[in-house]
Motif scaffolding. Structure first.
Motif, PDB file in Angstrom:
ATOM      1  N   GLU A  90       0.841  -1.200   0.000  1.00  0.00           N
ATOM      2  CA  GLU A  90       0.000   0.000   0.000  1.00  0.00           C
ATOM      3  C   GLU A  90       0.872   1.244   0.000  1.00  0.00           C
ATOM      4  N   ALA A  91       0.593   2.162  -0.907  1.00  0.00           N
ATOM      5  CA  ALA A  91       1.361   3.402  -0.997  1.00  0.00           C
ATOM      6  C   ALA A  91       0.945   4.374   0.097  1.00  0.00           C
ATOM      7  N   ASP A  92       1.894   5.160   0.568  1.00  0.00           N
ATOM      8  CA  ASP A  92       1.576   6.235   1.508  1.00  0.00           C
ATOM      9  C   ASP A  92       0.613   7.209   0.847  1.00  0.00           C
ATOM     10  N   GLY A  93      -0.508   7.472   1.512  1.00  0.00           N
ATOM     11  CA  GLY A  93      -1.484   8.386   0.946  1.00  0.00           C
ATOM     12  C   GLY A  93      -2.134   7.874  -0.312  1.00  0.00           C
ATOM     13  N   ASN A  94      -1.994   6.569  -0.589  1.00  0.00           N
ATOM     14  CA  ASN A  94      -2.587   5.914  -1.757  1.00  0.00           C
ATOM     15  C   ASN A  94      -2.080   6.466  -3.088  1.00  0.00           C
ATOM     16  N   THR A  95      -0.849   6.971  -3.075  1.00  0.00           N
ATOM     17  CA  THR A  95      -0.225   7.391  -4.328  1.00  0.00           C
ATOM     18  C   THR A  95       1.268   7.080  -4.273  1.00  0.00           C
ATOM     19  N   TRP A  96       1.807   6.594  -5.382  1.00  0.00           N
ATOM     20  CA  TRP A  96       3.218   6.207  -5.422  1.00  0.00           C
ATOM     21  C   TRP A  96       4.137   7.371  -5.761  1.00  0.00           C
ATOM     22  N   TYR A  97       3.607   8.362  -6.447  1.00  0.00           N
ATOM     23  CA  TYR A  97       4.367   9.589  -6.754  1.00  0.00           C
ATOM     24  C   TYR A  97       3.322  10.661  -7.073  1.00  0.00           C
ATOM     25  N   PRO A  98       3.663  11.955  -6.902  1.00  0.00           N
ATOM     26  CA  PRO A  98       2.618  12.987  -6.868  1.00  0.00           C
ATOM     27  C   PRO A  98       2.049  13.446  -8.206  1.00  0.00           C
ATOM     28  N   LEU A  99       2.856  13.489  -9.257  1.00  0.00           N
ATOM     29  CA  LEU A  99       2.420  14.100 -10.515  1.00  0.00           C
ATOM     30  C   LEU A  99       2.205  13.042 -11.595  1.00  0.00           C
ATOM     31  N   SER A 100       1.867  13.488 -12.793  1.00  0.00           N
ATOM     32  CA  SER A 100       1.703  12.572 -13.914  1.00  0.00           C
ATOM     33  C   SER A 100       2.998  11.816 -14.179  1.00  0.00           C
ATOM     34  N   PHE A 101       2.865  10.576 -14.646  1.00  0.00           N
ATOM     35  CA  PHE A 101       4.050   9.777 -14.968  1.00  0.00           C
ATOM     36  C   PHE A 101       4.769  10.296 -16.206  1.00  0.00           C
ATOM     37  N   LEU A 102       4.148  11.225 -16.939  1.00  0.00           N
ATOM     38  CA  LEU A 102       4.762  11.803 -18.125  1.00  0.00           C
ATOM     39  C   LEU A 102       5.646  13.008 -17.804  1.00  0.00           C
ATOM     40  N   GLU A 103       5.613  13.475 -16.556  1.00  0.00           N
ATOM     41  CA  GLU A 103       6.449  14.597 -16.133  1.00  0.00           C
ATOM     42  C   GLU A 103       7.914  14.160 -16.071  1.00  0.00           C
ATOM     43  N   PRO A 104       8.850  15.118 -16.147  1.00  0.00           N
ATOM     44  CA  PRO A 104      10.256  14.755 -15.932  1.00  0.00           C
ATOM     45  C   PRO A 104      10.429  14.031 -14.598  1.00  0.00           C
ATOM     46  N   ILE A 105      11.294  13.039 -14.578  1.00  0.00           N
ATOM     47  CA  ILE A 105      11.446  12.190 -13.394  1.00  0.00           C
ATOM     48  C   ILE A 105      11.720  13.003 -12.140  1.00  0.00           C
ATOM     49  N   GLU A 106      12.544  14.040 -12.265  1.00  0.00           N
ATOM     50  CA  GLU A 106      12.906  14.798 -11.063  1.00  0.00           C
ATOM     51  C   GLU A 106      11.700  15.464 -10.402  1.00  0.00           C
ATOM     52  N   ARG A 107      10.644  15.721 -11.158  1.00  0.00           N
ATOM     53  CA  ARG A 107       9.463  16.360 -10.579  1.00  0.00           C
ATOM     54  C   ARG A 107       8.658  15.397  -9.707  1.00  0.00           C
ATOM     55  N   ASN A 108       8.893  14.106  -9.864  1.00  0.00           N
ATOM     56  CA  ASN A 108       8.209  13.111  -9.030  1.00  0.00           C
ATOM     57  C   ASN A 108       9.101  12.560  -7.913  1.00  0.00           C
ATOM     58  N   GLN A 109      10.253  13.194  -7.732  1.00  0.00           N
ATOM     59  CA  GLN A 109      11.138  12.791  -6.651  1.00  0.00           C
ATOM     60  C   GLN A 109      10.868  13.621  -5.388  1.00  0.00           C
ATOM     61  N   PRO A 110      11.171  13.093  -4.195  1.00  0.00           N
ATOM     62  CA  PRO A 110      11.828  11.807  -3.928  1.00  0.00           C
ATOM     63  C   PRO A 110      10.860  10.623  -3.836  1.00  0.00           C
ATOM     64  N   ALA A 111       9.549  10.899  -4.059  1.00  0.00           N
ATOM     65  CA  ALA A 111       8.541   9.847  -3.877  1.00  0.00           C
ATOM     66  C   ALA A 111       8.781   8.668  -4.819  1.00  0.00           C
ATOM     67  N   LEU A 112       9.198   8.959  -6.063  1.00  0.00           N
ATOM     68  CA  LEU A 112       9.388   7.876  -7.029  1.00  0.00           C
ATOM     69  C   LEU A 112      10.472   6.912  -6.561  1.00  0.00           C
ATOM     70  N   ASP A 113      11.622   7.432  -6.156  1.00  0.00           N
ATOM     71  CA  ASP A 113      12.690   6.533  -5.694  1.00  0.00           C
ATOM     72  C   ASP A 113      12.260   5.754  -4.460  1.00  0.00           C
ATOM     73  N   ARG A 114      11.505   6.401  -3.586  1.00  0.00           N
ATOM     74  CA  ARG A 114      11.010   5.714  -2.386  1.00  0.00           C
ATOM     75  C   ARG A 114      10.088   4.564  -2.784  1.00  0.00           C
ATOM     76  N   SER A 115       9.244   4.787  -3.766  1.00  0.00           N
ATOM     77  CA  SER A 115       8.311   3.744  -4.204  1.00  0.00           C
ATOM     78  C   SER A 115       9.027   2.619  -4.931  1.00  0.00           C
ATOM     79  N   LEU A 116      10.047   2.951  -5.717  1.00  0.00           N
ATOM     80  CA  LEU A 116      10.839   1.904  -6.363  1.00  0.00           C
ATOM     81  C   LEU A 116      11.536   1.037  -5.321  1.00  0.00           C
TER      82      LEU A 116
END
Length: 214
Positions: free
Chosen positions: A47-73
């Motif tokens: 289960e993701a924190d807050g029910n989301t694995w990263y905050p923005l669209s997956f089409l955004e530059p990777i850095e805009r979804n950090q640090p949540a993306l690395d945490r989810s990976l």
């Protein structure tokens, strides 16, 4: 937190790592799993924190979804490590995700590949605005991958699904890609039936049964 269901771990031929989408939780994956046919598998759904694995669209530059993306990976990595400790080596694990969960798993497989038993991506693709190189080393050679989406899905464009499928093919995976007409963010009955076929075939292979993996 990780929710489990299905065949008891001691009798399951496969583990399925089931990763939910944005604003969902493991209960969604468990409900969707009821649409799959019977297979000797045990499901593990983080289960993701807050029910989301990263905050923005997956089409955004990777850095805009950090640090949540690395945490989810790292959550995906930790789940696979835990499954290995429980007796499910990577070759006995199928990765299954929907929407944001499918994006997370696609990105994980393409950037840190492991020799999994199968991949089921329902409406998702790799993450970021820049193209990804295909992974080398042949780790995904022969891995069956079911990739499904909807033509005019409101969140996941067709081109990214197709690009992801092509990267998986170039990495050696045996990709079954289908994009159905429509405008809704849904999982079709056909997608569920094909995923069930992958699970039963992969389970037979894991148990030493005859036939191809896919």
């Amino acid at each position: 937190m990780t929710v489990e269901w299905g065949t008891p771990a001691g009798r399951a031929e496969l583990a399925v790592l089931a990763v939910h989408g944005r604003d969902q939780d493991p209960a969604f994956m468990r409900a969707t799993a009821r649409r799959l046919g019977p297979a000797p598998v045990r499901f593990f759904a983080p289960e993701a924190d807050g029910n989301t694995w990263y905050p923005l669209s997956f089409l955004e530059p990777i850095e805009r979804n950090q640090p949540a993306l690395d945490r989810s990976l790292r959550v995906v990595d930790a789940c696979l490590d835990r499954l290995a400790q429980d007796g499910f080596a990577p070759g006995r694990v199928v990765l299954w995700g929907f929407s944001q969960g499918a994006c997370l798993l696609a990105h994980s497989v393409l950037t840190r590949p492991r020799p999994v038993a199968g991949l089921v991506l329902f409406t998702g693709g790799y993450i970021g605005s820049a193209p990804l190189p295909p992974p080398d080393g042949g780790v995904l050679h022969g891995v069956p991958a079911v990739v499904r989406s909807i033509e005019d899905d409101p969140w996941v464009p067709r081109h990214r699904v197709e690009e992801t499928a092509e990267l998986l093919r170039r990495a050696g995976a045996e990709v079954d890609l289908r994009i159905d007409p429509g405008t809704e963010h849904v999982i079709t009955d056909e997608a569920c039936a094909t995923a069930t076929k992958l699970l039963t075939t992969a389970a037979a292979h894991a148990s030493g049964g005859p036939g191809r993996r896919w």
